[in-house]
Scaffold this motif. Structure first.
Motif, PDB file in Angstrom:
ATOM      1  N   GLU A   1      -4.418   4.714   3.978  1.00  0.00           N
ATOM      2  CA  GLU A   1      -3.680   3.701   2.929  1.00  0.00           C
ATOM      3  C   GLU A   1      -4.802   3.376   1.795  1.00  0.00           C
ATOM      4  OE1 GLU A   1      -1.017   1.190   6.057  1.00  0.00           O
ATOM      5  OE2 GLU A   1      -3.339   0.358   5.820  1.00  0.00           O
ATOM      6  N   VAL A   2      -3.935   3.347   0.554  1.00  0.00           N
ATOM      7  CA  VAL A   2      -4.448   2.687  -0.672  1.00  0.00           C
ATOM      8  C   VAL A   2      -3.601   1.904  -1.206  1.00  0.00           C
ATOM      9  CG1 VAL A   2      -3.382   4.809  -1.867  1.00  0.00           C
ATOM     10  CG2 VAL A   2      -5.609   3.784  -2.632  1.00  0.00           C
TER      11      VAL A   2
ATOM     12  N   ALA B   1      -8.208   6.723  -0.344  1.00  0.00           N
ATOM     13  CA  ALA B   1      -7.658   6.040   0.838  1.00  0.00           C
ATOM     14  C   ALA B   1      -8.717   5.621   1.955  1.00  0.00           C
ATOM     15  CB  ALA B   1      -6.771   6.977   1.325  1.00  0.00           C
TER      16      ALA B   1
ATOM     17  N   LEU C   1      -8.418  12.497   2.388  1.00  0.00           N
ATOM     18  CA  LEU C   1      -8.192  11.168   2.174  1.00  0.00           C
ATOM     19  C   LEU C   1      -9.312  10.464   1.201  1.00  0.00           C
ATOM     20  CD1 LEU C   1      -7.014   9.641   5.796  1.00  0.00           C
ATOM     21  CD2 LEU C   1      -5.775  11.043   3.900  1.00  0.00           C
TER      22      LEU C   1
ATOM     23  N   ALA D   1      -3.953   5.216  -5.786  1.00  0.00           N
ATOM     24  CA  ALA D   1      -4.768   6.617  -5.475  1.00  0.00           C
ATOM     25  C   ALA D   1      -5.471   7.254  -6.495  1.00  0.00           C
ATOM     26  CB  ALA D   1      -3.719   7.332  -4.762  1.00  0.00           C
TER      27      ALA D   1
ATOM     28  N   HIS E   1       0.892  -1.157  -0.160  1.00  0.00           N
ATOM     29  CA  HIS E   1      -0.012   0.017  -0.118  1.00  0.00           C
ATOM     30  C   HIS E   1       1.089   1.335   0.086  1.00  0.00           C
ATOM     31  CE1 HIS E   1      -3.195  -2.827   1.037  1.00  0.00           C
ATOM     32  NE2 HIS E   1      -3.856  -1.831   0.840  1.00  0.00           N
TER      33      HIS E   1
ATOM     34  N   VAL F   1      -1.142   7.805   2.469  1.00  0.00           N
ATOM     35  CA  VAL F   1      -1.645   8.937   2.330  1.00  0.00           C
ATOM     36  C   VAL F   1      -1.562   9.917   3.151  1.00  0.00           C
ATOM     37  CG1 VAL F   1      -3.646   9.832   0.920  1.00  0.00           C
ATOM     38  CG2 VAL F   1      -2.996   7.597   0.509  1.00  0.00           C
TER      39      VAL F   1
ATOM     40  N   GLN G   1     -13.088   5.185  -1.591  1.00  0.00           N
ATOM     41  CA  GLN G   1     -12.575   3.988  -1.875  1.00  0.00           C
ATOM     42  C   GLN G   1     -13.375   3.231  -2.943  1.00  0.00           C
ATOM     43  OE1 GLN G   1     -11.617   1.972   2.119  1.00  0.00           O
ATOM     44  NE2 GLN G   1     -12.557   3.512   2.926  1.00  0.00           N
TER      45      GLN G   1
END
Lengths: 318, 318
Positions: free
Chosen positions: B133-134, B77, B72, B139, B36, B39, B196
């Motif tokens: 996190e992504v 993310a 985010l 992203a 990952h 971010v 997401q």
């Protein structure tokens, strides 16, 4: 019209090689190293509370980053990415350029990338958030000091407080002493290399930001131990060694904040390792006490008598 | 004596399961997920600039976190860890408890852990730093919109600005409209789930914080394209649809900041996917324009005429 975007673009958007995406999107994108823990810290400096209402901008840029890097140092981390939130009452381009220079000079010295942040209008205030990396489960924590460990400190203590007292006319520093103490107060050196060198050696660590007794107290509390410090062993600048029993000097050494030296504990028998680290970094490391059963902090004079260290420390809501 | 340490301990140190070490050391320790990207974003809210000098503390706690989670969301993310720096002129425990409740209520809804920060004394100001996190290289960025893409937006625009105008007596909202717009202004909903869901679907995204035209302009600039928006397609609350040609409503819809909806671009042919996302989340998604060659943003009325959208947007140093 000078806009928020212009300000960031002009002063705070130097290329960040260690980021996939830096300043200019909704958020920054970075890639963490495998097998490492992330270490995160954030500190605010407020005009009138942490610095004068008319601070020297280059020093302020340096210090706002330094206090955060010092927290990473105290964890044994390698600094990687920082974010900066700066609140300004108006846009003074000369001021901003000097602030940015102080900030970036220190960032580059430690290969830290400024990857994002925010600029807003209001009373002058600076918040920096710093992220570092340390090998998984190897960070230097406050809660791992053990009975029988020795207590050590880097550099000299009280310097920043002495410079402040000099400026207030409460004592008089001269020459190299004044110079050194002023640097400690205005442009402190975060002990990044030392922190990383202590990983695997020290059992606990903290940076001296609130004052020696207060910060030793944080380790004592979190580790469930007592810290016994021998005052005569605590290193101070040469120019005040003959005044070490005076109250103003003693307060500076024991309770002066803002030193950003590292206070740490090591198991007995690590002296050889520490001497080698000291020689390699050109930075004095001094044993100043020991970890014993109990709670809190005791300060002894050289005859073993108790020194009243007071509540000690700098507390923003004290 | 109420100390900094007490304040953090009492109001901001709920256990953080997702951290190896939370509040209470020099820094927090967390473990990033493999594969990952991290971010990172940080936003400051300043009294008098971003909120009234006497804000409702629970709403302020919510909003200070929401604006960061929104960033985010705009990157697609999953939010993980946040740090909070709060500057207060004095310690009001009731106020702090309400602020903390607003903050934690939203944090828990998204499984976000408060792992560190700072409390200082000074003019009221709040800085939140959020890390998410992504999946690596997935992203949603501002710089990937392509000519031929469609422009979409979530929810309704202008609601926060309309609430502000209502409070200033410039227009009158009633019943559910007033309620909804007030919530948009005081306790906005970050579009975390939508962000997401758009990973792998949208070509670019941004959250509408500066205003529709200004934020579309950010995508246009970074992607090297032009955004063409059809004003009549832009969704606003039901109660003002018959007033959509009035200047005050048009300004709110096109230039009102603080909506925290997501503005995003998708390649043509994604309507089916977006309809499914919309149904699953119970959140309206509306096509409002297209990406064409050129630069900047054009707003058209339903006969294809140009609407002067002005400079648009909220700019802290405008």
């Amino acid at each position: 019209m000078t806009s928020e975007f212009d300000l960031i673009g002009r002063f705070f958007s130097r290329a960040a090689r260690s980021a996939k995406l830096g300043v200019g999107d909704d958020a920054a994108l970075v890639e963490a190293a495998a097998g490492h823990d992330l270490v995160m810290t954030m500190d605010t400096l407020v005009s009138g509370t942490h610095f004068s209402s008319d601070p020297e901008p280059r020093a302020l840029g340096h210090k706002s980053l330094a206090v955060n890097l010092s927290d990473l140092a105290a964890m044994g981390a390698r600094p990687r990415w920082v974010l900066l939130a700066i609140t300004l009452s108006d846009v003074d381009e000369e001021w901003l350029a000097a602030f940015a220079q102080g900030f970036y000079d220190l960032a580059q010295r430690h290969d830290v990338a400024l990857v994002g942040g925010d600029t807003t209008r209001g009373p002058l205030s600076i918040t920096v958030m710093a992220t570092g990396e340390v090998a998984a489960d190897k960070a230097l924590r406050r809660d791992r000091a053990r009975v029988g460990d020795e207590v050590w400190v880097s550099g000299q203590l009280g310097s920043a407080a002495l410079a402040l007292r000099h400026r207030r006319g409460e004592l008089r520093l001269k020459g190299k002493d004044l110079e050194g103490c002023s640097m400690s107060l205005d442009m402190p050196t975060p002990r990044i290399e030392l922190g990383q060198a202590l990983v695997g050696v020290a059992s606990s660590a903290i940076d001296v930001s609130d004052g020696l007794v207060a910060d030793a107290g944080h380790i004592a509390l979190r580790s469930g131990v007592k810290m016994e410090i021998c005052y005569d062993d605590v290193p101070a600048i040469a120019g005040v060694m003959h005044l070490k029993q005076d109250k103003v000097v003693r307060d500076a050494v024991l309770a002066g904040g803002d030193d950003y030296e590292l206070l740490f504990t090591v198991p007995a028998g690590a002296t050889g390792q520490l001497d080698a680290v000291s020689a390699r970094l050109g930075l004095g490391l001094t044993r100043i006490g020991r970890v014993i059963r109990g709670s809190g902090v005791t300060v002894l004079d050289d005859s073993g008598g108790l020194i009243d260290a007071g509540a000690g420390g700098y507390d923003h809501f004290g």
